[in-house]
Design a protein around this motif. Structure first.
Motif, PDB file in Angstrom:
ATOM      1  N   ARG A  99       0.852  -1.187   0.000  1.00  0.00           N
ATOM      2  CA  ARG A  99       0.000   0.000   0.000  1.00  0.00           C
ATOM      3  C   ARG A  99       0.888   1.238   0.000  1.00  0.00           C
ATOM      4  NH1 ARG A  99      -2.820   3.619   3.509  1.00  0.00           N
ATOM      5  NH2 ARG A  99      -5.060   3.823   3.013  1.00  0.00           N
ATOM      6  N   LEU A 100       0.715   2.069  -1.040  1.00  0.00           N
ATOM      7  CA  LEU A 100       1.468   3.317  -1.174  1.00  0.00           C
ATOM      8  C   LEU A 100       0.472   4.467  -1.110  1.00  0.00           C
ATOM      9  CD1 LEU A 100       4.262   4.101  -3.751  1.00  0.00           C
ATOM     10  CD2 LEU A 100       2.346   5.662  -3.505  1.00  0.00           C
ATOM     11  N   LEU A 101       0.778   5.466  -0.306  1.00  0.00           N
ATOM     12  CA  LEU A 101      -0.112   6.614  -0.156  1.00  0.00           C
ATOM     13  C   LEU A 101       0.529   7.836  -0.807  1.00  0.00           C
ATOM     14  CD1 LEU A 101      -2.809   7.533   1.138  1.00  0.00           C
ATOM     15  CD2 LEU A 101      -1.479   8.240   3.141  1.00  0.00           C
ATOM     16  N   CYS A 102      -0.144   8.401  -1.805  1.00  0.00           N
ATOM     17  CA  CYS A 102       0.355   9.608  -2.454  1.00  0.00           C
ATOM     18  C   CYS A 102       0.126  10.823  -1.555  1.00  0.00           C
ATOM     19  CB  CYS A 102      -0.350   9.809  -3.794  1.00  0.00           C
ATOM     20  SG  CYS A 102      -0.005   8.519  -5.016  1.00  0.00           S
ATOM     21  N   GLU A 103       0.823  11.887  -1.848  1.00  0.00           N
ATOM     22  CA  GLU A 103       0.746  13.077  -1.011  1.00  0.00           C
ATOM     23  C   GLU A 103      -0.671  13.626  -0.903  1.00  0.00           C
ATOM     24  OE1 GLU A 103       3.501  15.908  -2.488  1.00  0.00           O
ATOM     25  OE2 GLU A 103       5.276  14.844  -1.775  1.00  0.00           O
ATOM     26  N   ASP A 104      -1.458  13.461  -1.962  1.00  0.00           N
ATOM     27  CA  ASP A 104      -2.814  14.005  -1.946  1.00  0.00           C
ATOM     28  C   ASP A 104      -3.828  13.008  -1.419  1.00  0.00           C
ATOM     29  OD1 ASP A 104      -2.888  12.192  -3.994  1.00  0.00           O
ATOM     30  OD2 ASP A 104      -3.557  13.597  -5.540  1.00  0.00           O
ATOM     31  N   GLY A 105      -3.380  11.849  -0.923  1.00  0.00           N
ATOM     32  CA  GLY A 105      -4.272  10.879  -0.317  1.00  0.00           C
ATOM     33  C   GLY A 105      -4.711   9.748  -1.215  1.00  0.00           C
ATOM     34  N   LEU A 106      -4.337   9.771  -2.500  1.00  0.00           N
ATOM     35  CA  LEU A 106      -4.694   8.661  -3.387  1.00  0.00           C
ATOM     36  C   LEU A 106      -3.962   7.400  -2.928  1.00  0.00           C
ATOM     37  CD1 LEU A 106      -6.109   7.685  -6.024  1.00  0.00           C
ATOM     38  CD2 LEU A 106      -3.953   8.184  -7.197  1.00  0.00           C
ATOM     39  N   VAL A 107      -4.716   6.312  -2.760  1.00  0.00           N
ATOM     40  CA  VAL A 107      -4.143   5.030  -2.353  1.00  0.00           C
ATOM     41  C   VAL A 107      -3.811   4.216  -3.594  1.00  0.00           C
ATOM     42  CG1 VAL A 107      -4.585   2.851  -1.168  1.00  0.00           C
ATOM     43  CG2 VAL A 107      -5.383   5.004  -0.162  1.00  0.00           C
ATOM     44  N   ILE A 108      -2.574   3.727  -3.651  1.00  0.00           N
ATOM     45  CA  ILE A 108      -2.150   2.844  -4.731  1.00  0.00           C
ATOM     46  C   ILE A 108      -1.759   1.507  -4.108  1.00  0.00           C
ATOM     47  CG2 ILE A 108      -0.495   2.432  -6.586  1.00  0.00           C
ATOM     48  CD1 ILE A 108      -0.213   5.407  -6.945  1.00  0.00           C
ATOM     49  N   TYR A 109      -2.451   0.447  -4.505  1.00  0.00           N
ATOM     50  CA  TYR A 109      -2.055  -0.903  -4.130  1.00  0.00           C
ATOM     51  C   TYR A 109      -1.063  -1.407  -5.177  1.00  0.00           C
ATOM     52  CZ  TYR A 109      -5.910  -0.928  -0.785  1.00  0.00           C
ATOM     53  OH  TYR A 109      -6.747  -0.638   0.272  1.00  0.00           O
ATOM     54  N   VAL A 110       0.039  -1.949  -4.692  1.00  0.00           N
ATOM     55  CA  VAL A 110       1.159  -2.325  -5.554  1.00  0.00           C
ATOM     56  C   VAL A 110       1.351  -3.834  -5.496  1.00  0.00           C
ATOM     57  CG1 VAL A 110       3.598  -1.935  -6.053  1.00  0.00           C
ATOM     58  CG2 VAL A 110       2.225  -0.085  -5.045  1.00  0.00           C
ATOM     59  N   VAL A 111       1.333  -4.492  -6.657  1.00  0.00           N
ATOM     60  CA  VAL A 111       1.613  -5.928  -6.714  1.00  0.00           C
ATOM     61  C   VAL A 111       3.129  -6.102  -6.663  1.00  0.00           C
ATOM     62  CG1 VAL A 111       1.320  -8.065  -8.011  1.00  0.00           C
ATOM     63  CG2 VAL A 111      -0.463  -6.312  -8.070  1.00  0.00           C
ATOM     64  N   LEU A 112       3.612  -6.598  -5.524  1.00  0.00           N
ATOM     65  CA  LEU A 112       5.053  -6.713  -5.290  1.00  0.00           C
ATOM     66  C   LEU A 112       5.522  -8.107  -5.689  1.00  0.00           C
ATOM     67  CD1 LEU A 112       5.105  -4.966  -1.805  1.00  0.00           C
ATOM     68  CD2 LEU A 112       5.819  -3.975  -3.997  1.00  0.00           C
ATOM     69  N   CYS A 113       6.217  -8.178  -6.807  1.00  0.00           N
ATOM     70  CA  CYS A 113       6.769  -9.433  -7.315  1.00  0.00           C
ATOM     71  C   CYS A 113       8.023  -9.073  -8.103  1.00  0.00           C
ATOM     72  CB  CYS A 113       5.742 -10.160  -8.183  1.00  0.00           C
ATOM     73  SG  CYS A 113       6.235 -11.830  -8.647  1.00  0.00           S
ATOM     74  N   PRO A 114       9.165  -8.915  -7.417  1.00  0.00           N
ATOM     75  CA  PRO A 114      10.374  -8.397  -8.072  1.00  0.00           C
ATOM     76  C   PRO A 114      10.792  -9.167  -9.315  1.00  0.00           C
ATOM     77  CG  PRO A 114      10.651  -8.401  -5.690  1.00  0.00           C
ATOM     78  CD  PRO A 114       9.367  -9.120  -5.973  1.00  0.00           C
ATOM     79  N   SER A 115      10.590 -10.477  -9.323  1.00  0.00           N
ATOM     80  CA  SER A 115      11.018 -11.253 -10.489  1.00  0.00           C
ATOM     81  C   SER A 115      10.258 -10.858 -11.751  1.00  0.00           C
ATOM     82  CB  SER A 115      10.825 -12.756 -10.219  1.00  0.00           C
ATOM     83  OG  SER A 115       9.444 -13.074 -10.075  1.00  0.00           O
ATOM     84  N   LEU A 116       9.086 -10.272 -11.601  1.00  0.00           N
ATOM     85  CA  LEU A 116       8.285  -9.869 -12.757  1.00  0.00           C
ATOM     86  C   LEU A 116       8.389  -8.384 -13.088  1.00  0.00           C
ATOM     87  CD1 LEU A 116       4.932 -11.833 -12.178  1.00  0.00           C
ATOM     88  CD2 LEU A 116       6.935 -12.517 -13.519  1.00  0.00           C
ATOM     89  N   TYR A 117       8.545  -7.538 -12.082  1.00  0.00           N
ATOM     90  CA  TYR A 117       8.373  -6.103 -12.324  1.00  0.00           C
ATOM     91  C   TYR A 117       9.600  -5.244 -12.018  1.00  0.00           C
ATOM     92  CZ  TYR A 117       3.550  -7.816 -11.956  1.00  0.00           C
ATOM     93  OH  TYR A 117       2.393  -8.526 -12.101  1.00  0.00           O
ATOM     94  N   ASP A 118      10.507  -5.723 -11.193  1.00  0.00           N
ATOM     95  CA  ASP A 118      11.647  -4.892 -10.791  1.00  0.00           C
ATOM     96  C   ASP A 118      12.737  -4.990 -11.853  1.00  0.00           C
ATOM     97  OD1 ASP A 118      13.481  -3.345  -9.524  1.00  0.00           O
ATOM     98  OD2 ASP A 118      13.793  -4.670  -7.801  1.00  0.00           O
TER      99      ASP A 118
END
Length: 531
Positions: free
Chosen positions: A119-138
């Motif tokens: 869960r990442l919270l932007c400065e203006d309050g927008l919530v971004i859920y992040v699919v954490l899978c380094p082998s696919l996205y990093d």
């Protein structure tokens, strides 16, 4: 050819990893109300929950207009709906400096690896859920491929993992302690989500599937069905089958409650063989069902030449001295000779869709009549090389930057007199809206969203036939207009004053959400069948 005439910058330098200012959509007491659909309830503690699934967001990573829409539309909807974004955990998000808190874990399923939800919270309050899978996205590169623009070989796994994560969030309200009421999916890479929810779900959750560009469909071999957890029974003409292969986009078109695209004209065009990319039959069927609509994109408060920090100086309507100062800045930036003629520009992905093969041929007309041309973008190698050769033919009159920089693009919008958009097709287009707001008149093919947002002779110029002759004739009209000073400035004023803001563009989305949620209430007891 001077060194400044052609620059090659392969790595994206747009503001990845930074919060993007200006996305907050202020309340507008004069905001128009939709004339159709249910009334929209005011903001309250009981706002319905919308999960907005995307592969780009301009705050962190952007390959095209989807990134801008994904950053602006959820924010524009927030006063009415509790909208949260779900997207892959790209390197650009992980290295942004904003904290990401793990809130859930999902096991491996079929060939899709285990992942976490952050869960990442932007400065203006927008919530971004992040699919954490380094082998696919990093990875280095953009959302879809490497630094050279080649798509990743495992894109089917990468985006099926995103779609399966979205389905898990829908199916298990306890996973995030936040129950999804409606899904909003975007383009081919999220299309499987609608299918997974249908195949795996036990409750009806309505979904909107937005086509930003029908030409990119996510087609993979049929042998990948099992690896991706797609039931064999879904491989048929009314499911995910597309000419003997698996299509992610077709899953979205087949299983979503409502299909939208980003202009009314494009919504009609894609039901025809000329623009339907092989899917015109299905799209025509959905249109007959009342399940296909076109909703125009907008632009937000970041696009204001009076306040944009990239411009020097800032300027507004009727401040032509400030506009000309930006023109001279662009000429210096691209190593062009001093000139009193019009400055034409291209800010675009460099692909055949955008008609850049014709622009390379029209350059001779521009230079011969005393104009200049600058180009910024990256894309297909053949197109890039043709533009580099074009710049070599006209040193000091044509400048090309192979690469992309957000600030430089904004300077070009502000400094140019005309923006060239001879697109063979254009679902909506945002460049023409940016250009109009910055006082650059678009010269465009009458197609898709260009036809919906440009009024010929009022805030831009349009040509009807996708031919070199028709394009060249309209470029000649631009020269005549430039020298008809009073008319030119009147059109520039109309372009700058007539922007479509997200405050207006969001209204039909609110109504559509309300209509689908109302349907979902009626269907809440239904058993969802597999098809």
């Amino acid at each position: 050819m001077t060194q400044a005439a052609v620059r090659v910058r392969r790595k994206e330098t747009s503001r990845q990893g930074e919060s993007v200012p200006g996305y907050a959509i202020p309340a507008d007491p004069a905001e128009p109300r939709s004339s159709t659909g249910p009334s929209v309830a005011p903001m309250s503690a009981h706002r319905r929950h919308v999960l907005f699934v995307t592969t780009e967001i301009a705050d962190f990573i952007k390959a095209g207009g989807l990134g801008d829409v994904s950053a602006a539309l959820p924010r524009a909807l927030k006063p009415t709906y509790d909208v949260r974004v779900l997207m892959p955990g790209y390197r650009q998000l992980l290295s942004s400096g904003r904290p990401i808190v793990t809130v859930a874990r999902l096991p491996a399923v079929h060939d899709l690896p285990a992942c976490e939800i952050g869960r990442l919270l932007c400065e203006d309050g927008l919530v971004i859920y992040v699919v954490l899978c380094p082998s696919l996205y990093d990875r280095e590169g953009n959302a879809y491929g490497d630094e050279l623009g080649e798509g990743w070989d495992d894109n089917d796994i990468r985006f099926a993992r995103l779609a399966m994560a979205a389905a898990a969030i829908v199916n298990d309200p306890a996973l995030l302690d936040w129950q999804v009421d409606l899904l909003h999916l975007n383009d081919w890479a999220t299309g499987l989500t609608a299918g997974y929810v249908r195949w795996l779900g036990k409750r009806y959750v309505p979904s909107v599937y937005t086509i930003h560009n029908l030409a990119y469909q996510g087609v993979f071999p049929v042998e990948r069905l099992s690896a991706l957890g797609i039931p064999a029974s879904a491989f048929h003409i009314d499911g995910v089958e597309f000419h003997g292969q698996l299509s992610f986009m077709k899953a979205g078109l087949s299983y979503a409650s409502q299909v939208t695209t980003v202009s009314s004209n494009y919504a009609h065009e894609i039901t025809t063989p000329a623009f339907g990319c092989g899917l015109e039959g299905l799209l025509a069927k959905r249109a007959l069902e009342g399940r296909l609509s076109g909703l125009l994109n907008g632009i937000d408060d970041r696009w204001d030449p009076r306040t944009d920090p990239h411009l020097s100086p800032n300027f507004g309507i009727n401040d032509w001295h400030g506009k000309r100062a930006n023109t001279q800045r662009v000429r210096r930036l691209f190593g062009l000779a001093p000139s009193s003629g019009p400055l034409f520009a291209v800010v675009s992905r460099l692909v055949a869709q955008k008609g850049l093969d014709l622009t390379a041929q029209v350059a001779e007309t521009i230079v011969r009549r005393g104009g200049q041309l600058v180009v910024i973008g990256r894309g297909e190698y053949v197109i890039e090389q043709s533009l580099i050769e074009m710049a070599a033919r006209y040193p000091g009159q044509v400048g090309v930057n192979i690469g992309f920089d957000e600030g430089e693009a904004r300077q070009i919008y502000a400094g140019s007199d005309f923006l060239l958009m001879p697109s063979r097709f254009e679902p909506c287009g945002l460049s023409q809206l940016y250009a109009q707001r910055f006082g650059s008149l678009p010269v465009a093919h009458r197609t898709g969203g260009l036809a919906d947002t440009i009024q010929d002779g009022i805030n831009g110029l349009l040509f009807d036939e996708m031919t070199l002759e028709s394009y060249r004739t309209t470029v000649s009209r631009a020269f005549d207009l430039f020298r008809a000073t009073d008319l030119f400035y009147a059109m520039r004023r109309a372009a700058m004053a007539g922007r479509l803001h997200w405050r207006q563009a969001v209204v039909p989305y609110r109504s559509l959400y309300a209509e689908l949620l109302s349907e979902a209430t009626v269907r809440s007891g239904d058993t969802v069948e597999l098809r």
